[in-house]
Scaffold this motif. Structure first.
Motif, PDB file in Angstrom:
ATOM      1  N   THR A 122      -3.499   7.259   5.388  1.00  0.00           N
ATOM      2  CA  THR A 122      -2.888   7.952   4.253  1.00  0.00           C
ATOM      3  C   THR A 122      -2.536   7.037   3.073  1.00  0.00           C
ATOM      4  O   THR A 122      -2.330   7.533   1.977  1.00  0.00           O
ATOM      5  CB  THR A 122      -1.618   8.737   4.672  1.00  0.00           C
ATOM      6  OG1 THR A 122      -0.599   7.816   5.059  1.00  0.00           O
ATOM      7  CG2 THR A 122      -1.912   9.722   5.782  1.00  0.00           C
TER       8      THR A 122
ATOM      9  N   PRO B 101      -1.333  12.922   2.100  1.00  0.00           N
ATOM     10  CA  PRO B 101      -1.322  13.382   3.497  1.00  0.00           C
ATOM     11  C   PRO B 101      -2.714  13.725   4.015  1.00  0.00           C
ATOM     12  O   PRO B 101      -3.647  13.978   3.249  1.00  0.00           O
ATOM     13  CB  PRO B 101      -0.439  14.628   3.455  1.00  0.00           C
ATOM     14  CG  PRO B 101      -0.535  15.114   2.049  1.00  0.00           C
ATOM     15  CD  PRO B 101      -0.718  13.890   1.194  1.00  0.00           C
TER      16      PRO B 101
ATOM     17  N   PRO C 181      -7.227   9.155   2.738  1.00  0.00           N
ATOM     18  CA  PRO C 181      -6.054   9.864   2.208  1.00  0.00           C
ATOM     19  C   PRO C 181      -6.413  11.169   1.500  1.00  0.00           C
ATOM     20  O   PRO C 181      -7.412  11.238   0.779  1.00  0.00           O
ATOM     21  CB  PRO C 181      -5.460   8.869   1.208  1.00  0.00           C
ATOM     22  CG  PRO C 181      -5.958   7.532   1.636  1.00  0.00           C
ATOM     23  CD  PRO C 181      -7.309   7.786   2.224  1.00  0.00           C
TER      24      PRO C 181
END
Length: 182
Positions: free
Chosen positions: A109, A128, A145
């Motif tokens: 992430t 996220p 990510p």
């Protein structure tokens, strides 16, 4: 006032050298050491259930697991991760039920600024990762990510997933693309 941790979880630029974040990372490293040295699967399972943000009842992760914090990881029921799984969780990682991760999978992430001066300053940010139900990541798959994968997705071994995909597809390659609809 917004804390560095709140900025981090919101995907904003934050200072990774923040005292609270360093303390949380140190606690995660202690848990990783305990987890990775534990031979008893049931004890590893219980450690994960008290460490992660949330889990289903049936969770199995093989050793040499690595993460930044652990508390930002949420896995569903019947989760399995094979050897050498890395989940860098500066933002949340959410994985649905019946997910299987092959060996050497990475869910990443964190992001760093493209501007060199900003990057050198130590500021970073993240996005996220969300993975649906019934997903299988082949060995060595890397999820970058901000990626969301729908339900019933199969990711080929060694794939680098740079963008999101919907339900019922097989994806593979670098960058990953749809090779089959299920």
């Amino acid at each position: 006032m917004t804390t560095e941790r709140e900025k981090m979880l919101a995907g904003q630029l934050y200072d990774a050298a923040d005292t609270e974040l360093k303390t949380l990372r140190l606690a995660a490293r202690e848990k990783m050491a305990q987890f990775n040295d534990e031979l008893d699967r049931s004890k590893r399972k219980e450690l994960v259930k008290t460490w992660f943000g949330s889990t289903g009842d049936n969770v199995m992760i093989e050793p040499r697991f690595a993460c930044d914090y652990g508390v930002n990881i949420h896995v569903g029921e019947n989760f399995y991760a094979n050897f050498n799984c890395t989940m860098l969780d500066v933002c949340e990682i959410r994985i649905g039920d019946n997910a299987m991760l092959g060996p050497n999978c990475q869910l990443l992430t964190p992001l760093h600024p493209l501007d060199a001066i900003e990057r050198i300053s130590g500021l970073e940010y993240g996005a996220p990762i969300t993975i649906g139900n019934n997903v299988w990541l082949g060995g060595g798959a890397t999820i970058l990510p901000g990626v969301t994968l729908g339900d019933n997705v199969v990711v080929g071994a060694g794939a680098v997933v740079t963008k999101s995909f919907g339900d019922n597809v097989v994806i593979a390659g670098n960058p990953a693309k749809i090779i089959k609809t299920l």
